[in-house]
Design a protein around this motif. Structure first.
Motif, mmCIF file in Angstrom:
data_model
loop_
_atom_site.group_PDB
_atom_site.id
_atom_site.type_symbol
_atom_site.label_atom_id
_atom_site.label_comp_id
_atom_site.label_asym_id
_atom_site.label_seq_id
_atom_site.Cartn_x
_atom_site.Cartn_y
_atom_site.Cartn_z
ATOM 1 N N GLN A 192 0.701 -1.301 0.030
ATOM 2 C CA GLN A 192 0.024 -0.024 -0.157
ATOM 3 C C GLN A 192 1.084 1.300 -0.062
ATOM 4 N N ALA A 205 -10.795 3.921 -1.379
ATOM 5 C CA ALA A 205 -10.104 2.736 -1.837
ATOM 6 C C ALA A 205 -8.836 2.563 -0.900
ATOM 7 N N ASP A 206 -8.258 1.284 -0.784
ATOM 8 C CA ASP A 206 -7.027 1.192 -0.051
ATOM 9 C C ASP A 206 -6.125 1.612 -1.482
ATOM 10 N N THR A 242 -3.599 0.200 -2.687
ATOM 11 C CA THR A 242 -3.163 -0.879 -3.611
ATOM 12 C C THR A 242 -4.448 -0.708 -4.782
ATOM 13 N N PHE A 243 -5.568 -0.202 -4.637
ATOM 14 C CA PHE A 243 -6.491 -0.193 -5.802
ATOM 15 C C PHE A 243 -6.133 0.843 -6.524
ATOM 16 N N HIS A 293 -5.388 -7.814 2.650
ATOM 17 C CA HIS A 293 -4.692 -7.528 1.087
ATOM 18 C C HIS A 293 -4.119 -8.924 0.523
ATOM 19 N N VAL A 315 -7.389 -8.417 -1.396
ATOM 20 C CA VAL A 315 -7.209 -7.466 -2.486
ATOM 21 C C VAL A 315 -6.500 -7.948 -3.581
ATOM 22 N N THR A 341 -12.447 -6.560 5.195
ATOM 23 C CA THR A 341 -12.896 -7.392 4.143
ATOM 24 C C THR A 341 -14.061 -7.474 3.841
ATOM 25 N N LEU A 351 -15.150 -4.464 1.995
ATOM 26 C CA LEU A 351 -14.741 -4.366 0.537
ATOM 27 C C LEU A 351 -15.461 -5.400 -0.318
ATOM 28 N N ILE A 405 -14.159 -2.411 -9.893
ATOM 29 C CA ILE A 405 -12.830 -1.993 -9.500
ATOM 30 C C ILE A 405 -12.450 -0.580 -10.111
#
Length: 742
Positions: free
Chosen positions: A19, A194-195, A197-198, A285, A288, A309, A312, A347
Motif C-alpha cells: 500500500q 479505496a485502499d 493498492t486499488f 490484502h 485485494v 474485508t 470491501l 474496481i
C-alpha cells in the motif's frame, strides 16, 4: 509539487509495504514528486527487527544466535530491507518524533497514508507524527485511507485528534465503520476511499512483480494469524483438488505443502498470487490482490480486521466469497469469480473515484464533476430539474431533456440565448428567495375525523380538506400530481373536487412539470386563488419563477423522502404488464385499507385493465425497497437544501411517523399527519379546515425524529443500478439489491 507520506512503510508485511509503494506510485502518476517520510519509531521497528529481543545480546551475538536457530529470519530481514531501499524513495531517517519535529523534510504537502496509522494500539497511544503535527505551519495536510482499526476513538485521545485535524484540508478513511467517529472530530467532510493498492492497475505491479512459475499447480494460503479454520479448510480443498499448498509461515502447517513464502519479497508475493490456481486467505490484502489478479479465492475473516474485508467485498458485490464457517463450505464453485467484467468495472470505478479524490485534495486535479448545459453553470448533481430556468427564458432557448437515468435536465440552444441572466436569477441553487414571515413554525399532529378521507390518502387526510376549501370556498384551483394515461406522474391543475382527488396518494417518482409554472402564473395574474401542492424543491421553484409574492397563492409542501427515476419506474411497470398480460391503469404505493398505515404493513396495489389486482407488502417490494434505501433517486436528493427547518411553503404536511409513541390517542393505524405552519397564510389556511381534524400540538423535534432531517445519503449501489438497468431485467436487478428479499 513535492509530497511526502507518513505510514507504516517499515513494517515487514506485504500489505503494509504494497500500500505504501502503490500510494507513492499513484502520486507520481498524478504528477507529484512523491516520497515516503522515513519515520520508523521503535514501537513499529521492534515488531519486525530480528535483532530485537533476547536482552543482554548485542547485535553480533544476536546474529549468530539467529544464524543457528532461525536463519530464515535473517534472510527475510535482509531481502525485505533491500526491497524497501530499492523501491521506496525515503526522505530522512527519523527514529523518534523529536527528530522529525526538529528537522522535518521540506515539502509542499504531507499525507497521513493508509494502514492503521490512527490505531492507538499500534502507535503506542497518540503519536503526533501520524497526525502531521511536525509539518510546517501553512502546509497542505491530508489523510488518504487512514484507519483507526476500530469503529470508535478512545476518549483519552479525542481532543488531541480534534486539534490536529483542524489543519487538514481533506480527511479520508479506509473503512466505513470508522467514519462517524472521525466526522465528529473533523472540520471537513470525511470521505471513504479505496485502499492505495486499488489506485493502480494490474499492469502497474509488473514493475515489481517477480514471476517465478512453478511446474506444479498450487493453492496459495495467506494466513495472517494462527487460525484452525483456515488450516482445516485449506487441507480439505488441497485433498479435493489434488494441489499442494504454498503458505507464508516458516514452519509447515499443512498436510500437503510445497514451501513457505516467509522469505519472499512483496514482488514475489504478487507473483505467487498471480500464478496460484486458488487463494485461501484471512488477510485483507490477500483478498485485494486475489481480486486484482482475478484469481479464484475465498476469504475467511481475521479476528481483528475482518470488517475491512467484509466492507470491501460487499462494496464490490463479491461477498459470496466470504466463508463464515469452514464446516459449511462444500461448494468449490464458491471460489470462482462469476462475472469478471462486472468486477473489473466496479474496481475501475473505485480506482477512478479514489484517484480523483486524491488529486483534488492535493490540488493536482480539477473537480471531475459534470455541469448542466445551461447558463446557470451549476453542477449536474445539484440540479433539481425544477423547470424554472426553462420556463423563465424569454427566447425559449432552454429545453428540458432526459438523461440516461431518465431525469430531466436543462439544455440550452446557444444561438437563441441572449445571456439575459434570468435563468440564473430563478435557479433555486443560486437565487435568494424572499424570507419567511415566521422562522419557528407552529407544529401539530392531526388526523381527519372522516375515516373515508383518511383511507384514500397517504397519511392523515389533510390534503383533501385543503383542496375542498380552495375549490368550494374560494372557487379556486388546486395544483398537484396525477397519473396520466401512460402512467406517468404529471403535474396538473384541478378546478373540481373530482379532478383534485386524483392528486391524492404519494407517487414515489419524480413528476413532470412541463408548462405548469406559466399556467399557474396565468391564473394568479387573473386574480384566481391557487393552492399548489408539491415537493419542497418544486415549491421553491414556483416562488422563484414567479419572482414576487401573490396574496392569492397558497403553497403546501409535501414532506419528501427522495425523487426516484421515472425511467426505472417505467421499466418496472413494463415488467408487471408483461407478467400480467395487461395494461396498468392505477398504482397505489401505500394502500392502508386492508393492512394499516405503518410502513411495514402498508401494501403496494397495482390495478390492471383486465381486472386483475396485485397486492404486495410495499416495504418488501423490489421497487419500493430500492426507493426506501435511496438507490434510485435523483442525484440532487443527496444535496437537498429543503430539509428540516429550511422551508419555502406556507405550510408543510406529511406522515407523522412515530405518532403512536408520542400521541397514542391519535393513533389507530389508519394514518396520521404532521402539519407545520410557516407564516400567517399557512395559519389562515389551517384555521379554515382545522375543525375537520383531531389535533394535538407538537414540535419540530417530534416530527423529525422519524422523518428526514438531512439530505438522502448517497450509496454506491445507486451507480451500479443505473449502470446496469439497460442490461438486466429490472425486477431481477432491483431484487439483487433488495436487503429484504428473503
Amino acid at each position: 509539487m513535492k509530497v511526502g507520506v507518513v505510514t507504516f512503510h517499515s513494517a515487514f508485511n506485504f500489505g503494509a509495504t504494497l500500500q505504501t509503494w502503490a500510494l507513492q506510485k499513484a502520486l507520481r502518476q498524478l504528477g507529484a514528486e512523491s516520497c515516503v517520510i522515513n519515520y520508523h519509531p521503535k514501537v513499529i521497528d521492534s515488531l519486525y527487527d530480528p535483532y530485537e529481543g533476547k536482552s543482554g545480546f548485542d547485535r553480533t551475538k544476536r546474529y549468530w544466535y539467529l544464524k543457528l536457530t532461525a536463519p530464515e529470519r535473517l534472510v527475510r530481514f535482509q531481502r525485505y530491507s533491500a526491497f524497501l531501499k530499492k523501491n521506496l524513495t525515503l526522505a530522512g531517517d527519523y527514529k523518534t518524533y523529536e527528530e522529525l519535529e526538529k528537522n522535518p523534510p521540506k515539502l509542499d504537502a504531507y499525507i497521513t497514508g493508509s494502514d492503521q496509522v490512527w490505531n492507538s494500539s499500534h502507535i503506542g497511544g497518540y503519536d503526533p507524527a501520524y497526525y502531521l503535527e511536525f509539518a510546517p505551519e501553512g502546509s497542505r495536510k491530508i489523510s488518504y485511507g487512514a484507519s483507526v482499526g476500530k469503529n470508535y476513538v478512545l476518549p483519552a485521545y479525542k481532543e488531541q485528534i480534534k486539534n490536529a485535524l483542524k489543519d487538514y484540508a481533506a480527511v479520508s478513511l479506509r473503512e466505513v465503520s470508522t467514519t462517524p467517529a472521525i466526522e465528529k472530530l473533523s472540520k471537513v467532510p470525511v470521505k471513504v476511499v479505496a485502499d492505495p493498492t486499488f489506485l493502480l492497475r494490474r499492469e502497474d505491479y509488473d514493475e515489481i512483480r517477480v514471476d517465478e512459475r512453478r511446474k506444479e499447480k498450487y493453492i496459495l494460503v495467506y494466513m495472517m494469524e494462527e487460525n484452525q479454520e483456515v488450516k482445516k479448510l485449506a487441507n480439505r480443498v488441497s485433498k479435493t483438488l489434488g494441489y499442494p499448498i504454498v503458505q507464508r509461515r516458516p514452519v509447515e502447517k499443512f498436510v500437503n505443502e510445497v514451501e513457505s513464502c516467509y522469505t519472499a519479497t512483496p514482488g514475489e508475493f504478487i507473483g505467487l498470487v498471480s500464478n496460484a490456481e486458488y487463494v485461501i486467505t484471512n488477510s485483507f490484502h490477500g483478498t485485494v490482490f486475489s481480486l486484482i489478479y482475478e484469481k479464484p479465492f475465498i476469504s475467511l475473516l481475521h479476528s481483528d480486521t475482518g470488517s475491512r474485508t467484509v466492507d470491501l467485498l460487499r462494496n464490490l458485490r463479491m461477498e459470496d466469497h466470504i466463508v463464515w464457517d469452514e464446516k459449511e463450505f462444500y461448494d468449490m464453485e464458491k471460489f470462482q469469480i462469476r462475472n469478471v467484467e462486472e468486477l473489473r468495472a466496479r474496481i475501475a470505478k473505485l480506482r477512478k473515484d479514489s484517484r480523483q479524490y486524491l488529486g483534488e485534495s492535493l490540488g493536482l486535479l480539477e473537480p471531475d464533476k459534470e455541469k448542466v448545459d445551461c447558463p446557470t453553470g451549476i453542477l449536474k448533481e445539484e440540479c433539481y430539474g425544477c423547470y424554472a430556468c426553462k420556463e423563465i427564458c424569454p427566447k425559449d432557448a432552454i429545453s428540458m431533456e432526459t438523461d440516461e437515468e431518465g431525469f430531466y435536465y436543462p439544455s440550452v440552444d446557444h444561438e437563441k440565448c441572449i445571456s439575459c441572466g434570468l435563468c440564473q436569477k430563478v435557479c433555486i441553487r443560486l437565487a435568494e428567495h424572499f424570507p419567511q414571515e415566521i422562522l419557528q413554525p407552529k407544529v401539530y399532529g392531526a388526523v381527519n375525523k372522516d375515516m373515508s378521507a383518511r383511507i384514500e390518502s397517504s397519511s392523515g387526510g389533510v390534503f383533501p380538506e385543503l383542496a375542498r376549501y380552495i375549490i368550494e370556498e374560494k372557487s379556486g384551483y388546486v395544483v398537484g400530481v396525477r397519473w396520466d394515461e401512460q402512467m406517468r406522474a404529471v403535474a396538473d391543475i384541478a378546478h373540481t373536487i373530482e379532478e383534485a382527488m386524483a392528486f391524492r396518494g404519494s407517487k414515489y417518482v419524480k413528476s413532470e412539470l412541463k408548462d405548469i409554472w406559466p399556467r399557474i402564473k396565468d391564473l394568479l395574474d387573473r386574480g384566481e386563488t391557487v393552492l399548489y401542492s408539491g415537493l419542497p424543491c418544486e415549491c421553491a421553484a414556483l416562488q422563484s419563477y414567479l419572482r414576487k409574492p401573490y396574496e392569492n397563492l397558497y403553497v403546501c409542501e409535501i414532506l419528501c423522502h427522495a425523487a426516484p427515476s421515472p425511467k426505472i419506474l417505467r421499466k418496472y411497470l413494463d415488467y408487471l404488464e408483461n407478467k400480467f398480460k395487461s395494461r396498468i391503469v392505477d398504482v397505489t404505493f401505500r394502500d392502508k385499507s386492508e393492512t394499516g398505515w405503518l410502513i411495514h404493513r402498508t401494501q403496494l396495489v397495482v390495478k390492471f385493465e383486465n381486472g386483475q389486482v396485485l397486492r404486495v407488502n410495499a416495504r418488501k417490494n423490489n421497487y419500493f425497497r430500492a426507493f426506501l434505501n435511496d438507490y434510485i433517486s435523483r442525484e440532487c436528493c443527496n444535496h437537498c437544501e429543503y430539509v428540516y427547518d429550511h422551508r419555502k411553503g406556507d405550510l408543510t404536511i406529511g406522515d407523522f411517523w412515530g405518532i403512536q409513541y408520542l400521541m397514542p390517542e391519535l393513533f389507530d393505524d389508519k394514518g396520521a399527519s404532521c402539519v407545520l405552519m410557516h407564516n400567517k397564510k399557512g395559519e389562515e389556511l389551517w384555521k379554515a379546515i382545522s375543525d375537520k381534524f383531531d389535533v394535538r400540538q407538537s414540535s419540530m423535534q417530534d416530527v423529525f425524529a422519524k422523518n428526514h432531517r438531512c439530505p438522502s445519503p448517497y450509496h454506491s449501489i445507486r451507480d451500479e443500478i443505473f449502470d446496469l438497468m439497460d442490461e438486466k431485467p429490472i425486477n431481477s436487478l432491483l431484487r439483487e439489491y433488495n436487503d429484504l428479499k428473503n
